[in-house]
Design an enzyme around this catalytic site. Structure first.
Site, PDB file in Angstrom:
ATOM      1  N   ASN A 162      17.404  77.259 122.575  1.00 12.04           N
ATOM      2  CA  ASN A 162      16.604  78.468 122.415  1.00 12.04           C
ATOM      3  C   ASN A 162      16.564  79.326 123.681  1.00 12.04           C
ATOM      4  OD1 ASN A 162      15.171  79.766 120.394  1.00 12.04           O
ATOM      5  ND2 ASN A 162      13.198  79.149 121.248  1.00 12.04           N
ATOM      6  N   ARG A 210      17.154  69.818 121.134  1.00 14.03           N
ATOM      7  CA  ARG A 210      17.734  71.016 120.507  1.00 14.03           C
ATOM      8  C   ARG A 210      16.979  72.283 120.898  1.00 14.03           C
ATOM      9  NH1 ARG A 210      20.403  71.513 114.456  1.00 14.03           N
ATOM     10  NH2 ARG A 210      21.033  73.682 114.683  1.00 14.03           N
ATOM     11  N   LYS A 248      27.133  72.384 121.937  1.00 15.95           N
ATOM     12  CA  LYS A 248      26.205  72.387 120.795  1.00 15.95           C
ATOM     13  C   LYS A 248      26.312  71.077 120.028  1.00 15.95           C
ATOM     14  CE  LYS A 248      23.992  74.797 117.150  1.00 15.95           C
ATOM     15  NZ  LYS A 248      23.831  75.953 116.293  1.00 15.95           N
ATOM     16  N   ARG A 258      20.468  70.047  94.398  1.00 14.63           N
ATOM     17  CA  ARG A 258      19.773  69.394  95.534  1.00 14.63           C
ATOM     18  C   ARG A 258      20.727  69.011  96.661  1.00 14.63           C
ATOM     19  NH1 ARG A 258      17.257  67.104  91.145  1.00 14.63           N
ATOM     20  NH2 ARG A 258      15.176  67.932  90.768  1.00 14.63           N
ATOM     21  N   GLU A 296      15.540  69.635 115.576  1.00 11.37           N
ATOM     22  CA  GLU A 296      14.806  70.386 116.592  1.00 11.37           C
ATOM     23  C   GLU A 296      13.491  69.723 116.991  1.00 11.37           C
ATOM     24  OE1 GLU A 296      14.212  74.512 115.462  1.00 11.37           O
ATOM     25  OE2 GLU A 296      15.838  75.012 116.811  1.00 11.37           O
ATOM     26  N   GLU A 326      26.101  83.636 123.328  1.00  9.50           N
ATOM     27  CA  GLU A 326      25.877  82.202 123.097  1.00  9.50           C
ATOM     28  C   GLU A 326      26.807  81.363 123.983  1.00  9.50           C
ATOM     29  OE1 GLU A 326      23.324  81.179 121.452  1.00  9.50           O
ATOM     30  OE2 GLU A 326      22.802  83.031 120.389  1.00  9.50           O
ATOM     31  N   HIS A 381      22.034  90.738 117.927  1.00  4.24           N
ATOM     32  CA  HIS A 381      21.452  89.466 118.373  1.00  4.24           C
ATOM     33  C   HIS A 381      21.905  89.102 119.791  1.00  4.24           C
ATOM     34  CE1 HIS A 381      19.885  85.392 117.985  1.00  4.24           C
ATOM     35  NE2 HIS A 381      21.072  84.904 118.309  1.00  4.24           N
ATOM     36  N   HIS A 427      16.129  83.086 123.741  1.00  5.24           N
ATOM     37  CA  HIS A 427      15.852  83.521 122.378  1.00  5.24           C
ATOM     38  C   HIS A 427      14.392  83.916 122.142  1.00  5.24           C
ATOM     39  CE1 HIS A 427      19.872  82.106 121.696  1.00  5.24           C
ATOM     40  NE2 HIS A 427      19.828  82.369 120.414  1.00  5.24           N
ATOM     41  N   LYS A 459      21.993  74.126 110.392  1.00  6.26           N
ATOM     42  CA  LYS A 459      20.876  74.974 109.976  1.00  6.26           C
ATOM     43  C   LYS A 459      21.393  76.035 109.016  1.00  6.26           C
ATOM     44  CE  LYS A 459      18.397  75.741 114.070  1.00  6.26           C
ATOM     45  NZ  LYS A 459      17.349  76.545 114.689  1.00  6.26           N
ATOM     46  N   HIS A 506      14.434  87.154 120.249  1.00  5.34           N
ATOM     47  CA  HIS A 506      13.962  87.332 118.868  1.00  5.34           C
ATOM     48  C   HIS A 506      12.917  88.438 118.799  1.00  5.34           C
ATOM     49  CE1 HIS A 506      15.195  82.975 117.665  1.00  5.34           C
ATOM     50  NE2 HIS A 506      16.118  83.848 117.311  1.00  5.34           N
TER      51      HIS A 506
HETATM   52  N1  LIG Z   1      22.446  78.629 111.396  1.00  6.74           N
HETATM   53  C1  LIG Z   1      22.406  78.782 112.697  1.00  6.74           C
HETATM   54  O1  LIG Z   1      22.240  77.814 113.458  1.00  6.74           O
HETATM   55  C2  LIG Z   1      22.604  80.144 113.273  1.00  6.74           C
HETATM   56  C3  LIG Z   1      22.785  80.296 114.650  1.00  6.74           C
HETATM   57  C4  LIG Z   1      23.005  81.571 115.155  1.00  6.74           C
HETATM   58  C5  LIG Z   1      23.028  82.662 114.299  1.00  6.74           C
HETATM   59  N2  LIG Z   1      22.843  82.483 112.968  1.00  6.74           N
HETATM   60  C6  LIG Z   1      22.891  83.624 112.048  1.00  6.74           C
HETATM   61  O2  LIG Z   1      24.166  84.220 112.131  1.00  6.74           O
HETATM   62  C7  LIG Z   1      24.059  85.587 111.721  1.00  6.74           C
HETATM   63  C8  LIG Z   1      24.899  86.453 112.620  1.00  6.74           C
HETATM   64  O3  LIG Z   1      26.227  86.052 112.493  1.00  6.74           O
HETATM   65  P1  LIG Z   1      27.454  86.915 113.068  1.00  6.74           P
HETATM   66  O4  LIG Z   1      27.117  87.462 114.394  1.00  6.74           O
HETATM   67  O5  LIG Z   1      28.636  86.058 112.893  1.00  6.74           O
HETATM   68  O6  LIG Z   1      27.486  88.201 112.143  1.00  6.74           O
HETATM   69  P2  LIG Z   1      27.803  88.508 110.612  1.00  6.74           P
HETATM   70  O7  LIG Z   1      28.022  87.327 109.767  1.00  6.74           O
HETATM   71  O8  LIG Z   1      26.724  89.452 110.204  1.00  6.74           O
HETATM   72  O9  LIG Z   1      29.174  89.304 110.704  1.00  6.74           O
HETATM   73  C9  LIG Z   1      29.227  90.504 111.432  1.00  6.74           C
HETATM   74  C10 LIG Z   1      30.272  91.439 110.844  1.00  6.74           C
HETATM   75  O10 LIG Z   1      31.570  90.992 111.235  1.00  6.74           O
HETATM   76  C11 LIG Z   1      32.437  91.036 110.114  1.00  6.74           C
HETATM   77  N3  LIG Z   1      33.449  90.005 110.352  1.00  6.74           N
HETATM   78  C12 LIG Z   1      33.240  88.674 110.392  1.00  6.74           C
HETATM   79  N4  LIG Z   1      34.357  88.053 110.726  1.00  6.74           N
HETATM   80  C13 LIG Z   1      35.322  88.998 110.864  1.00  6.74           C
HETATM   81  C14 LIG Z   1      36.693  88.961 111.194  1.00  6.74           C
HETATM   82  N5  LIG Z   1      37.306  87.827 111.506  1.00  6.74           N
HETATM   83  N6  LIG Z   1      37.376  90.115 111.223  1.00  6.74           N
HETATM   84  C15 LIG Z   1      36.740  91.292 110.964  1.00  6.74           C
HETATM   85  N7  LIG Z   1      35.443  91.398 110.669  1.00  6.74           N
HETATM   86  C16 LIG Z   1      34.744  90.257 110.609  1.00  6.74           C
HETATM   87  C17 LIG Z   1      31.536  90.723 108.958  1.00  6.74           C
HETATM   88  O11 LIG Z   1      32.116  91.138 107.748  1.00  6.74           O
HETATM   89  C18 LIG Z   1      30.279  91.507 109.315  1.00  6.74           C
HETATM   90  O12 LIG Z   1      30.392  92.839 108.942  1.00  6.74           O
HETATM   91  C19 LIG Z   1      22.596  85.918 111.720  1.00  6.74           C
HETATM   92  O13 LIG Z   1      22.146  86.030 110.399  1.00  6.74           O
HETATM   93  C20 LIG Z   1      21.933  84.727 112.400  1.00  6.74           C
HETATM   94  O14 LIG Z   1      20.627  84.494 111.911  1.00  6.74           O
HETATM   95  C21 LIG Z   1      22.645  81.248 112.451  1.00  6.74           C
END
Ligand SMILES: NC(=O)c1ccc[n+]([C@@H]2O[C@H](COP(=O)([O-])OP(=O)(O)OC[C@H]3O[C@@H](n4cnc5c(N)ncnc54)[C@H](O)[C@@H]3O)[C@@H](O)[C@H]2O)c1
Length: 361
Positions: free
Chosen positions: A246, A242, A228, A122, A238, A186, A265, A249, A144, A253
Site C-alpha cells: 500500500n 501485504r 509481489k 461459487r 492482507e 508500481e 492511478h 496508496h 484480488k 487513493h
Molecule cells: N486486483 C488488484 O490487485 C489490482 C491492483 C492494482 C490495480 N487494480 C485495478 O486495475 C485497474 C487499472 O488497470 P490498468 O491500469 O491496467 O488499466 P485498464 O485495464 O483500465 O486499461 C487501460 C487502457 O489500456 C488499454 N489497453 C490495455 N492493454 C492494452 C494493450 N496491450 N495495447 C493497447 N491498449 C491496451 C485498455 O483497453 C484501456 O483502455 C483499476 O481498476 C485498478 O483498480 C487491481
C-alpha cells in the site's frame, strides 16, 4: 524462479500456488493452464479483440471448446451490469465447475473477469493474460478481484487466486506510452519497498524506463512480479505484510477520489509515495537523501512528484475513509530506508500537514 530460454516462471505460493509465466508470445502457450476444462470462456477488453483472438485460437488448437466474450475496456468494464452480462454468457456457453475462464486485458478487465470467475458456480478456474504494465506487475498477480459500485471503487470483490498468469511481453507493443508510465509507479514502488536493484536499473537507463522497449524492461517487470509474488505468498488476505504494498496508496487513493478518478492511478500513487517519504522524514524516520531519491526517480520515469491544489481538507477526509484505514486511526506505510517499510500509525496532524505542504504546489 526459473528461466529457460525465453521464458521465466515465477511461482506464487500460498494455499493455492500458481505460476506466472513471463516471456514473448507466452499467451498462446495456454494449454497447460486449461486443466480438465471442456469449455473455455475468453473474456477480453473489447479494444483488444485481435490479441484475444490469438488466445482463442490457441485454446481451440488444444481441443477445448472456446467462446469469446468482449467486455468494455477500462473502468467501464468493472460494473455490475457487465458482470451480469458475463454471468449470462457463461450460462449460455454451459461453463461448468471444471471449466475455465481466461481474461485478456488491463487491470480493469482482469479485476472484473476474476470476480466473475470467483462468483460463477461459487468459483471456477481463471487464467489471466494481462496486457498493461500495471496488470502484469500488480492487478493480475495476487488474487484480488473487484468491481466498482455506486458505493465506491473496488468495494465489492473477492480473493480468488488465478490458476496461472501469462505475461506475454509481445502484448506491450501496442500499449500507449502513457499507460506504460502509469504502470511504472508500481514498479518504482516495488523498488522502494523491497528491491533497490529496480531503482538502479531505472537510473542506469532513464530514457528506457519510460518505454516498454527499454533495455531493462523485462527485468523491471520480472523483479516487480517477484516482489509481489513473495509478499502475497506469505499473506494472501492482507492480514500482515501485504499491507506494505500500500506504499503511496493512502494519499494516492484520496487524490483519485477527490479528483473523481480523473487523475491516473499511477500519477496519484507517485505523488503519494513522495508524500509518504516526506512524512517519514518529518517524523524523523527517513534520511532526506532518500526523499530526494524519490523525487528524482519518480520524475525520471515521467510521473508527477507534486500535487497541484490546496484541497488538503478534502484529501484528509478521503484518507480517513480509505478502506485500508482502521477505525478512526490513519495508518501509513513509510520507509525507514530503501527496502525497509514500516507502519506509521496515527501520525500527528502537524506531521501530515508538513508532508502535504512539501508535495503541494
Ligand atoms: N486486483 C488488484 O490487485 C489490482 C491492483 C492494482 C490495480 N487494480 C485495478 O486495475 C485497474 C487499472 O488497470 P490498468 O491500469 O491496467 O488499466 P485498464 O485495464 O483500465 O486499461 C487501460 C487502457 O489500456 C488499454 N489497453 C490495455 N492493454 C492494452 C494493450 N496491450 N495495447 C493497447 N491498449 C491496451 C485498455 O483497453 C484501456 O483502455 C483499476 O481498476 C485498478 O483498480 C487491481
Amino acid at each position: 524462479m526459473t528461466t529457460t530460454d525465453a521464458v521465466t516462471t515465477i511461482t506464487v505460493g500460498g494455499p493455492a500456488p500458481y505460476d506466472v509465466i513471463v516471456g514473448p508470445g507466452v499467451s498462446t502457450a495456454i494449454e497447460p493452464f486449461l486443466g480438465a476444462a471442456a469449455t473455455c470462456a475468453v473474456v477480453h477488453a473489447d479494444a483488444l479483440a485481435k490479441q484475444a483472438g490469438a488466445v482463442v485460437d490457441a485454446v481451440g488448437r488444444s481441443g477445448v471448446r472456446v467462446v469469446s466474450i468482449p467486455v468494455p475496456a477500462g473502468e467501464g468494464g468493472k460494473a455490475l451490469d457487465v458482470l451480469a452480462a458475463i454471468w449470462a454468457r457463461l450460462a449460455t456457453a454451459g461453463v461448468t465447475r471444471t471449466d475455465v475462464v481466461v481474461s485478456v486485458g488491463g487491470g480493469a478487465t482482469t479485476d472484473v473477469v476474476g470476480f466473475a470467475a470467483a462468483t460463477w458456480l461459487r468459483g471456477v478456474r481463471v487464467v489471466h493474460v494481462p496486457t498493461t504494465l500495471l496488470a502484469m506487475v500488480d492487478a493480475a498477480v495476487g488474487g484480488k478481484t473487484a468491481i466498482n459500485t455506486t458505493a465506491g471503487k473496488n468495494l465489492v470483490g473477492a480473493f480468488h487466486p488465478p490458476a496461472g498468469v501469462l505475461v506475454d511481453l509481445d502484448l506491450l507493443a501496442s500499449l500507449p506510452q502513457s499507460e506504460w508510465v502509469n504502470g511504472m509507479a508500481e514498479v518504482v514502488k516495488a523498488g522502494f519497498i523491497a528491491d533497490p536493484v529496480i531503482l538502479d536499473l531505472v537510473t542506469a537507463d532513464p530514457d528506457g524506463a519510460r518505454r516498454c522497449d527499454g533495455k531493462h524492461s523485462r527485468e523491471l517487470i520480472e523483479r516487480s512480479i517477484r516482489m509481489k509474488a513473495g509478499v502475497v505468498s506469505a499473506d494472501l488476505k492482507e492480514a500482515g505484510p501485504r499491507e506494505m504494498l500500500n506504499y503511496g496508496h493512502t494519499l494516492g487513493h484520496a487524490i483519485e477520489r477527490v479528483r473523481d478518478y480523473a487523475v491516473p492511478h499511477g500519477h496519484a500513487v507517485a505523488v503519494g509515495m513522495v508524500f509518504a517519504a516526506e512524512l517519514a522524514r518529518a517524523a524523523g524516520r527517513l534520511d532526506p537523501d532518500v526523499v530526494a531519491r524519490h523525487r528524482e526517480l519518480i520524475g525520471t520515469v515521467g510521473l508527477p512528484t507534486s500535487h497541484d491544489g490546496d484541497d488538503w481538507p478534502a484529501l484528509r477526509a478521503a484518507m480517513q475513509v480509505d478502506k485500508k484505514s482502521r477505525g478512526a486511526r490513519l495508518r501509513f506505510v513509510v520507509l525507514e530506508d530503501i527496502g525497509r517499510p514500516v507502519i506509521l500509525d496515527d501520525p500527528d496532524e502537524g506531521l501530515l500537514e508538513e508532508a502535504f505542504a512539501a508535495v503541494s504546489t
